[in-house]
Structures are given as structure tokens and as C-alpha cells.
Design an enzyme around this catalytic site. Sequence first.
Site, PDB file in Angstrom:
ATOM      1  N   CYS A 188     -24.508  21.370 -49.385  1.00 20.53           N
ATOM      2  CA  CYS A 188     -23.589  22.144 -50.230  1.00 20.53           C
ATOM      3  C   CYS A 188     -23.674  21.728 -51.689  1.00 20.53           C
ATOM      4  CB  CYS A 188     -22.167  21.954 -49.731  1.00 20.53           C
ATOM      5  SG  CYS A 188     -22.012  22.259 -47.977  1.00 20.53           S
ATOM      6  N   LYS A 213     -16.051  29.396 -55.344  1.00 24.35           N
ATOM      7  CA  LYS A 213     -16.686  28.492 -54.373  1.00 24.35           C
ATOM      8  C   LYS A 213     -17.820  27.684 -55.041  1.00 24.35           C
ATOM      9  CE  LYS A 213     -18.384  26.451 -50.899  1.00 24.35           C
ATOM     10  NZ  LYS A 213     -17.733  25.483 -50.043  1.00 24.35           N
TER      11      LYS A 213
HETATM   12  N1  SAJ Z   1     -20.828  11.565 -53.363  1.00 23.47           N
HETATM   13  C1  SAJ Z   1     -21.044  10.587 -54.322  1.00 23.47           C
HETATM   14  N2  SAJ Z   1     -19.977  10.134 -55.055  1.00 23.47           N
HETATM   15  C2  SAJ Z   1     -18.717  10.630 -54.861  1.00 23.47           C
HETATM   16  C3  SAJ Z   1     -18.501  11.629 -53.894  1.00 23.47           C
HETATM   17  C4  SAJ Z   1     -19.581  12.081 -53.160  1.00 23.47           C
HETATM   18  O1  SAJ Z   1     -22.174  10.115 -54.518  1.00 23.47           O
HETATM   19  O2  SAJ Z   1     -17.803  10.152 -55.557  1.00 23.47           O
HETATM   20  C5  SAJ Z   1     -21.966  12.077 -52.582  1.00 23.47           C
HETATM   21  C6  SAJ Z   1     -21.854  11.826 -51.085  1.00 23.47           C
HETATM   22  O3  SAJ Z   1     -22.316  10.544 -50.750  1.00 23.47           O
HETATM   23  C7  SAJ Z   1     -22.742  12.928 -50.531  1.00 23.47           C
HETATM   24  C8  SAJ Z   1     -22.507  14.083 -51.515  1.00 23.47           C
HETATM   25  O4  SAJ Z   1     -21.980  13.490 -52.686  1.00 23.47           O
HETATM   26  O5  SAJ Z   1     -24.105  12.557 -50.571  1.00 23.47           O
HETATM   27  C9  SAJ Z   1     -21.557  15.165 -51.036  1.00 23.47           C
HETATM   28  O6  SAJ Z   1     -20.496  14.615 -50.256  1.00 23.47           O
HETATM   29  P1  SAJ Z   1     -18.975  15.116 -50.293  1.00 23.47           P
HETATM   30  O7  SAJ Z   1     -18.266  14.369 -49.223  1.00 23.47           O
HETATM   31  O8  SAJ Z   1     -18.399  15.004 -51.656  1.00 23.47           O
HETATM   32  O9  SAJ Z   1     -19.038  16.676 -49.998  1.00 23.47           O
HETATM   33  P2  SAJ Z   1     -19.749  17.572 -48.840  1.00 23.47           P
HETATM   34  O10 SAJ Z   1     -21.068  18.055 -49.368  1.00 23.47           O
HETATM   35  O11 SAJ Z   1     -19.759  16.910 -47.514  1.00 23.47           O
HETATM   36  O12 SAJ Z   1     -18.737  18.818 -48.760  1.00 23.47           O
HETATM   37  C10 SAJ Z   1     -18.532  19.603 -49.923  1.00 23.47           C
HETATM   38  C11 SAJ Z   1     -17.014  19.720 -50.172  1.00 23.47           C
HETATM   39  N3  SAJ Z   1     -16.787  20.305 -51.490  1.00 23.47           N
HETATM   40  C12 SAJ Z   1     -15.956  19.710 -52.396  1.00 23.47           C
HETATM   41  O13 SAJ Z   1     -15.376  18.659 -52.177  1.00 23.47           O
HETATM   42  C13 SAJ Z   1     -15.757  20.432 -53.698  1.00 23.47           C
HETATM   43  C14 SAJ Z   1     -16.379  20.603 -49.091  1.00 23.47           C
HETATM   44  O14 SAJ Z   1     -15.005  20.825 -49.369  1.00 23.47           O
HETATM   45  C15 SAJ Z   1     -17.109  21.943 -49.012  1.00 23.47           C
HETATM   46  O15 SAJ Z   1     -16.576  22.792 -48.005  1.00 23.47           O
HETATM   47  C16 SAJ Z   1     -18.562  21.659 -48.671  1.00 23.47           C
HETATM   48  O16 SAJ Z   1     -19.122  20.873 -49.744  1.00 23.47           O
HETATM   49  C17 SAJ Z   1     -19.282  22.988 -48.541  1.00 23.47           C
HETATM   50  O17 SAJ Z   1     -19.593  23.381 -47.399  1.00 23.47           O
HETATM   51  O18 SAJ Z   1     -19.500  23.672 -49.554  1.00 23.47           O
END
Ligand code: SAJ
Length: 416
Positions: A268, A214
Site C-alpha cells: 500500500c 485514499k
Molecule cells: N513504517 C516505518 N516507520 C513508521 C511507520 C511505518 O518505517 O513510523 C514502515 C513499516 O515498517 C512498513 C511500512 O512503513 O514497512 C508500512 O507499514 P504501516 O503499518 O504504516 O502501514 P500498512 O502498509 O500495513 O497499511 C497502510 C495503512 N495506511 C495508513 O496508515 C495511512 C492502512 O490503514 C491502509 O489500509 C493500508 O496501508 C492500505 O491497504 O492502503
Amino acid sequence: MATDFEKICVIGLGYVGLPTAAVFASRGLSVLGVDTNAAAVDLINQGKVHIVEPDLDILVNGAVTMGKLVAAAKPEAADAFIIAVPTPFGDGHKPDLSHVQAAARSIAPVLAPGSLVIVESTCPVGTTAQVSQWLADDRPDLSFPHQVSDDAQVNIAHSPERVLPGRVLLELVRNDRVVGGLSQTCARRTAALYKIAVEGECHLTTAATAELVKLSENAFRDVNIAFANELSLIADKMDINVWDAIDLANRHPRVNILQPGPGVGGHCIAVDPWFIAHSAPEISPLIQAARGVNDGKPSHVVGKILQAAEAAGADTIACLGLSYKADIDDMRESPALTIAAAVASKFRGQVVIVEPHTDDLPAAFAGLKNASLYPLAAALEKAQVVALLVDHRDFRELDRERLSGKAVIDTRGIWR
Ligand code: SAJ
């Protein structure tokens, strides 16, 4: 499907616990949802929800109306207990397991031979074994898997949630699950429970492996976003459009660079890598550097916005978006929020903020009299500088004509 689970207890009714409780209830199990937030408990018992997530309101309402989901302040005896409470970090990025410990202690009195305890909360490696120890301390009359493995009267496993906010109900059912037992029996029974609701595969392993899996998933994203964010600083310096460069690099069959942005937010990805770093500080330089790059991005963006305002002789800056990512209302660890508040505290003129998912400015703006919430059209009318911080739908669909003549800082690359 005949199973040995009729009643389950879900501890923590947040954005993972509440959907989990509602999904199990919709599959016919009796679910007691437990939370320390009395207002949330009241609301859920009226068939309403306290968090924004597509379709969750309908599912919860149905489950409560059918009498399958009940919320309460305290756990009761059940066949299985799912712990889905927050695991933030404290000073020095030290993991704070107090909510997990309190949840474990709250279920200890109602455990019985045959009980299954599942930790869904993201946690440092070793936490599931620690939960077993906490429960054994409180219930010396029962045997636990860290003592007697498969012969234990109580089974304990870690099965981390992996759902993406905004797609929780879909992903909860469709995603594969990693199921890590403190013994093989613990893992097998946990998979049997999830199979009632989950269509994805359940992959059985040890609790410690599941814990690391995880953390690795979120650290992987963080490191890869940090790479994109570092590239954005380099491209800025060289006056190159980073999104064009990434699009072209991604045409290579083995390259897949993620998107740069204003920083990494949410509870997360911006948090979990520290759980690895804290357990292995000497041997996690890459993970720690990535955190530094991503956490440093907001101040770079603030500098760019203030510079643009100075160059334009602006009296008003518009900041578009406060949440941590598009089309949700969650502002936890949000870089957009950090940036907008920092701009308001440093800029002498007015800062007009547009956030379609809130009616009030959050506490971070307390005392910042030059900051106020505006509708999109009025904000664009007023501001000479526009900073796009979140790629909400309203902003993506904006007629670009309305930006003409303004200095634009597009941190998400949506207005290229
Ligand atoms: N972000 C970027 N560039 C990207 C992708 C994301 O800057 O290319 C930023 C987003 O804007 C945001 C942050 O990263 O600020 C996180 O966003 P996200 O949509 O990638 O992920 P979370 O935090 O909403 O959810 C994550 C997910 N983990 C993964 O994709 C590995 C989700 O599957 C998990 O269940 C969740 O964390 C968790 O609860 O751990």
C-alpha cells in the site's frame, strides 16, 4: 435493520475482500465470495483461510458453517457487488487496472436494475468513472451514473478500504469510511450497505474525492516516513542516535516525527503514492522524492551490514526478519527481504536468516547457497554480525546479553 441488501457478491478474497465478506456474512447477509485462485476458493468453502490475520479463521469458519458465506470462481446475481482486487503498478510505476477491469467485466452479465457496485480497491483518480464506462460498454441495456447521475439503474461508488494488516477485523468495523458516489444516490446507498457492518461514521463525497483521499492517506505516511528515514541517514553520518534525537524532538507539542526503518514495504504505502505521481507527474515532486528516499534506504542498510562484517572479519551474518513489518507473515515489497537477499548475494560468508513466520526461504533467495533459515538461538550463536530488520516480538523480547561481543545493526531502534 431492514435494508434492500440481502445478497452481496465480493470480488477478490484477499486480505481486504475475505474479511469484508466474512463480516457481512456474520451480520446475516448472504455473501458470495469470488476469486480466481481455485485453491483459495476450495479452502474457504472448507471453512479455512489462506491468509494470516488475527481471528479471521474463526469468523470465516463460522460464516461458512452457517451457510452465509460461499466462495466461487464466478459472480452471480446479487443486490450489491464489492470489488476488492489488487491494483499493482507495472513498468514505469504505471497503475495496472487489469484486475479491476476483469472484475467489472465479470459482474457485467449479472447486473440488473437496482444493482449497486462498490470499488474498494485503491485506485487512481477517475477509475470509478472508468468502471461505470466499462460496465456501460458491456450492458447497453442498462443506464449508469456517468450517463444519467441519480436516475441511473445501476449505482456505482468508491469506498476505499483503510484497514491495517494485523488489525483488519477491528478496523473494518470501527474505522470511519469515506464513501464517494458517482451520484448522491450512489453514495447514499453505499453508506446504507456499510452501515450494516460498520460502527464508524460514513462520510459521503464524490467518487473522485474518495479516490484522492485514499491515495493521500498513504502518501502522507510515506512522505512522513521518508522524513524520518532521511534524518536517519543524516544522524548516521554525524554519529548521532536518530531514535534519541526523534524522541526528544517529539517532546515539542507540535512535532510528531515517525520512525525510521530499513525502508517502506507492503503493498500500500510503497505503491499508492505512485498513483498520484502518475496522474500529476509535474506537480508531485515531494511525493516522488519521498518514494526515492524510502526506496533508497535498503541499499544504505546493506552497505552498513557489509561494512560491519568487514570490520569484524566476520564469517557469518544473521539477518533477523523478512516480512514488511512486525508480527505478520506478509513479505510483499518488504525492505527486509530485499536487504537480506542483497547481503547474501554480496557477502562471501554465510548468511543465517531468522523469520518466525515462515518455514521456507522465499524465491528471492533461489541460487543463494550461502543463505539459510535458522532458529533465533542458533543464528545468534553462529553470527558475529547481527542485522535486525523487522521488530518481531521474539526479537523485541530478546535478552540483550546474547548480543554482547557482536556487531549489531538495529534498523528499527528496538535494542537501544
Ligand atoms: N513504517 C516505518 N516507520 C513508521 C511507520 C511505518 O518505517 O513510523 C514502515 C513499516 O515498517 C512498513 C511500512 O512503513 O514497512 C508500512 O507499514 P504501516 O503499518 O504504516 O502501514 P500498512 O502498509 O500495513 O497499511 C497502510 C495503512 N495506511 C495508513 O496508515 C495511512 C492502512 O490503514 C491502509 O489500509 C493500508 O496501508 C492500505 O491497504 O492502503
